[in-house]
Write a protein that holds these residues in place. Structure first.
Motif, PDB file in Angstrom:
ATOM      1  N   CYS A  52       0.833  -1.213   0.000  1.00 56.21           N
ATOM      2  CA  CYS A  52       0.000   0.000   0.000  1.00 56.21           C
ATOM      3  C   CYS A  52       0.865   1.259   0.000  1.00 56.21           C
ATOM      4  O   CYS A  52       0.544   2.245  -0.675  1.00 56.21           O
ATOM      5  N   MET A  53       1.955   1.207   0.749  1.00 55.67           N
ATOM      6  CA  MET A  53       2.834   2.368   0.842  1.00 55.67           C
ATOM      7  C   MET A  53       3.622   2.580  -0.451  1.00 55.67           C
ATOM      8  O   MET A  53       3.739   3.713  -0.938  1.00 55.67           O
ATOM      9  N   VAL A  54       4.123   1.498  -1.028  1.00 56.82           N
ATOM     10  CA  VAL A  54       4.988   1.603  -2.206  1.00 56.82           C
ATOM     11  C   VAL A  54       4.194   1.975  -3.453  1.00 56.82           C
ATOM     12  O   VAL A  54       4.650   2.776  -4.282  1.00 56.82           O
ATOM     13  N   THR A  55       2.984   1.429  -3.614  1.00 54.91           N
ATOM     14  CA  THR A  55       2.245   1.627  -4.865  1.00 54.91           C
ATOM     15  C   THR A  55       1.645   3.027  -5.024  1.00 54.91           C
ATOM     16  O   THR A  55       1.070   3.322  -6.069  1.00 54.91           O
ATOM     17  N   MET A  64      -2.316  -1.498 -12.875  1.00 53.97           N
ATOM     18  CA  MET A  64      -1.928  -2.731 -12.199  1.00 53.97           C
ATOM     19  C   MET A  64      -1.621  -2.474 -10.729  1.00 53.97           C
ATOM     20  O   MET A  64      -2.043  -3.226  -9.838  1.00 53.97           O
ATOM     21  N   TYR A  65      -0.909  -1.393 -10.433  1.00 56.42           N
ATOM     22  CA  TYR A  65      -0.523  -1.095  -9.054  1.00 56.42           C
ATOM     23  C   TYR A  65      -1.699  -0.549  -8.255  1.00 56.42           C
ATOM     24  O   TYR A  65      -1.759  -0.728  -7.032  1.00 56.42           O
ATOM     25  N   PHE A  66      -2.627   0.099  -8.925  1.00 58.75           N
ATOM     26  CA  PHE A  66      -3.857   0.523  -8.254  1.00 58.75           C
ATOM     27  C   PHE A  66      -4.642  -0.705  -7.789  1.00 58.75           C
ATOM     28  O   PHE A  66      -5.110  -0.769  -6.640  1.00 58.75           O
ATOM     29  N   LYS A 300      10.091  -6.251 -10.422  1.00 58.11           N
ATOM     30  CA  LYS A 300      11.332  -5.466 -10.386  1.00 58.11           C
ATOM     31  C   LYS A 300      11.074  -4.008 -10.042  1.00 58.11           C
ATOM     32  O   LYS A 300      11.782  -3.406  -9.224  1.00 58.11           O
ATOM     33  N   GLU A 301      10.037  -3.415 -10.649  1.00 63.68           N
ATOM     34  CA  GLU A 301       9.735  -2.005 -10.393  1.00 63.68           C
ATOM     35  C   GLU A 301       9.351  -1.771  -8.941  1.00 63.68           C
ATOM     36  O   GLU A 301       9.773  -0.788  -8.328  1.00 63.68           O
ATOM     37  N   VAL A 302       8.554  -2.678  -8.382  1.00 59.17           N
ATOM     38  CA  VAL A 302       8.131  -2.543  -6.989  1.00 59.17           C
ATOM     39  C   VAL A 302       9.341  -2.667  -6.062  1.00 59.17           C
ATOM     40  O   VAL A 302       9.474  -1.896  -5.097  1.00 59.17           O
ATOM     41  N   LYS A 303      10.229  -3.612  -6.345  1.00 58.76           N
ATOM     42  CA  LYS A 303      11.402  -3.791  -5.501  1.00 58.76           C
ATOM     43  C   LYS A 303      12.309  -2.567  -5.546  1.00 58.76           C
ATOM     44  O   LYS A 303      12.865  -2.165  -4.507  1.00 58.76           O
ATOM     45  N   GLU A 304      12.462  -1.951  -6.723  1.00 56.24           N
ATOM     46  CA  GLU A 304      13.302  -0.776  -6.809  1.00 56.24           C
ATOM     47  C   GLU A 304      12.738   0.396  -6.013  1.00 56.24           C
ATOM     48  O   GLU A 304      13.458   1.085  -5.284  1.00 56.24           O
ATOM     49  N   VAL A 305      11.427   0.599  -6.107  1.00 57.51           N
ATOM     50  CA  VAL A 305      10.796   1.668  -5.334  1.00 57.51           C
ATOM     51  C   VAL A 305      10.862   1.379  -3.846  1.00 57.51           C
ATOM     52  O   VAL A 305      11.112   2.265  -3.018  1.00 57.51           O
ATOM     53  N   LEU A 306      10.661   0.100  -3.467  1.00 57.10           N
ATOM     54  CA  LEU A 306      10.711  -0.288  -2.063  1.00 57.10           C
ATOM     55  C   LEU A 306      12.089  -0.011  -1.471  1.00 57.10           C
ATOM     56  O   LEU A 306      12.202   0.514  -0.355  1.00 57.10           O
ATOM     57  N   ILE A 307      13.139  -0.319  -2.223  1.00 59.09           N
ATOM     58  CA  ILE A 307      14.500  -0.049  -1.752  1.00 59.09           C
ATOM     59  C   ILE A 307      14.720   1.456  -1.552  1.00 59.09           C
ATOM     60  O   ILE A 307      15.294   1.882  -0.549  1.00 59.09           O
ATOM     61  N   ARG A 308      14.222   2.262  -2.501  1.00 62.40           N
ATOM     62  CA  ARG A 308      14.383   3.715  -2.376  1.00 62.40           C
ATOM     63  C   ARG A 308      13.605   4.243  -1.184  1.00 62.40           C
ATOM     64  O   ARG A 308      14.088   5.114  -0.437  1.00 62.40           O
ATOM     65  N   VAL A 309      12.396   3.741  -0.974  1.00 59.83           N
ATOM     66  CA  VAL A 309      11.569   4.197   0.137  1.00 59.83           C
ATOM     67  C   VAL A 309      12.190   3.798   1.472  1.00 59.83           C
ATOM     68  O   VAL A 309      12.236   4.596   2.424  1.00 59.83           O
ATOM     69  N   MET A 310      12.688   2.553   1.561  1.00 58.85           N
ATOM     70  CA  MET A 310      13.302   2.090   2.785  1.00 58.85           C
ATOM     71  C   MET A 310      14.560   2.892   3.115  1.00 58.85           C
ATOM     72  O   MET A 310      14.911   3.059   4.279  1.00 58.85           O
TER      73      MET A 310
END
Length: 310
Positions: A52-55, A64-66, A300-310
């Motif tokens: 929910c936070m990443v998307t 798709m992310y919605f 891959k896109e979700v993981k990249e954003v998650l890493i940046r957010v973390m």
């Protein structure tokens, strides 16, 4: 929907609560089950809250992310309707649930499960359009259509839940008030009824076909078209990656479909009640934990954003 328990022709006693038997009757397993389910529930909350936070990130503003964000909210809600009460009952001697609490829990479980099935069908159609018509994807899957699909899923789930809940609680419960289950669900409640439920059993079979099997067939059709398009991709690496994603999605959906149909197609079957408890545990606790891993965190896109957010 008056709570009533007719014990004999001249005696009418109000039924104010039920007793949930829980997952196991063995006292030595209670603490082990508590910590295991508590861990799984924690993983469900953490995984789905991360999605929910990443998307909501600006780079992931796609249909798709919605849909994934809505799916995560449904998974959190499904687990939260069932698991906290189950955890309390595992450590408490009093495992009762009020009549109104049982009505509310049944309504919420059916509403969330039905809504999730229709949402999964919408997500499969979204992937179908993305793979088979990539040039028209943005025009077809616009914001308005996505919102309409989610609202339609919620409205359909609400209609199904209202009908099923109202029908169950118009039955007369004149036997024991002990529900051999860990939450209020349709099959164990119909077992407690002393009235003829043959008509209701036919109705619930029809509802299962409309709510589970029809969306499942639509999902299979969508993925068949997706796979047909994948076979035309010249790159072997791209084909393998897409096949891997599709197989993961279909595995989870099939597991969800199998557990639901085995429970609801024969609500008063002679199948072991322990087997039904395990199947119910899969779709209320395990599937909500798997969805973030399968649908999002392997992306891959979700993981990249998650890493940046973390």
């Amino acid at each position: 929907m008056e709570p009533a328990d007719k014990q004999d022709a001249g005696n009418h006693t109000l039924l104010t609560d039920f007793v949930l038997s829980g997952l196991s009757s063995h006292p030595q397993l209670q603490h082990l089950l508590f910590f295991t389910i508590c861990f799984v529930y924690s993983m469900t909350l953490v995984g789905n809250l991360l999605i929910c936070m990443v998307t909501v990130h600006p780079t992931l503003h796609m249909p798709m992310y919605f849909f994934l964000r809505v799916l995560s909210l449904l998974d959190i809600s499904t687990a939260s309707v069932v698991v906290p009460k189950m955890l309390v009952n595992l450590l408490s001697e009093d495992s009762s649930i009020s009549y109104r609490g049982c009505v509310t829990q049944l309504y919420c479980v059916v509403f969330l499960a039905a809504t999730e099935w229709y949402l999964l069908a919408a997500m499969a159609c979204d992937r179908w359009v993305a793979v088979c018509s990539p040039l028209r994807y943005a025009a077809i899957m616009n914001t308005r259509l996505c919102l309409c699909l989610v609202l339609l899923s919620c409205c359909s789930g609400n209609v199904v839940s209202v009908v099923q809940t109202a029908w169950v609680f118009t039955l007369s419960f004149c036997g024991p008030r002990r529900i051999n289950y860990f939450f209020c669900d349709i099959p164990p409640l119909t077992v407690l009824s002393c009235t003829d439920t043959s008509l209701y059993e036919k109705q619930i079979i029809s509802a299962t076909v409309l709510v589970i099997l029809a969306p499942f067939c639509l999902i299979l059709l969508s993925y068949a078209c997706i796979i047909s398009s994948i076979l035309k991709i010249p790159s072997a690496e791209s084909r393998h990656k897409t096949f891997s994603t599709c197989s993961s999605h279909l595995t989870v959906v099939t597991l969800y479909c199998a557990s639901g149909t085995l429970i609801y197609l024969q609500p008063k079957s002679s199948n072991s009640q322990d087997t039904k408890k395990i199947l119910a545990l899969i779709y209320t606790t395990v599937i909500p934990t798997l969805n973030p891993l399968i649908y999002s965190l392997r992306n891959k896109e979700v993981k990249e954003v998650l890493i940046r957010v973390m």
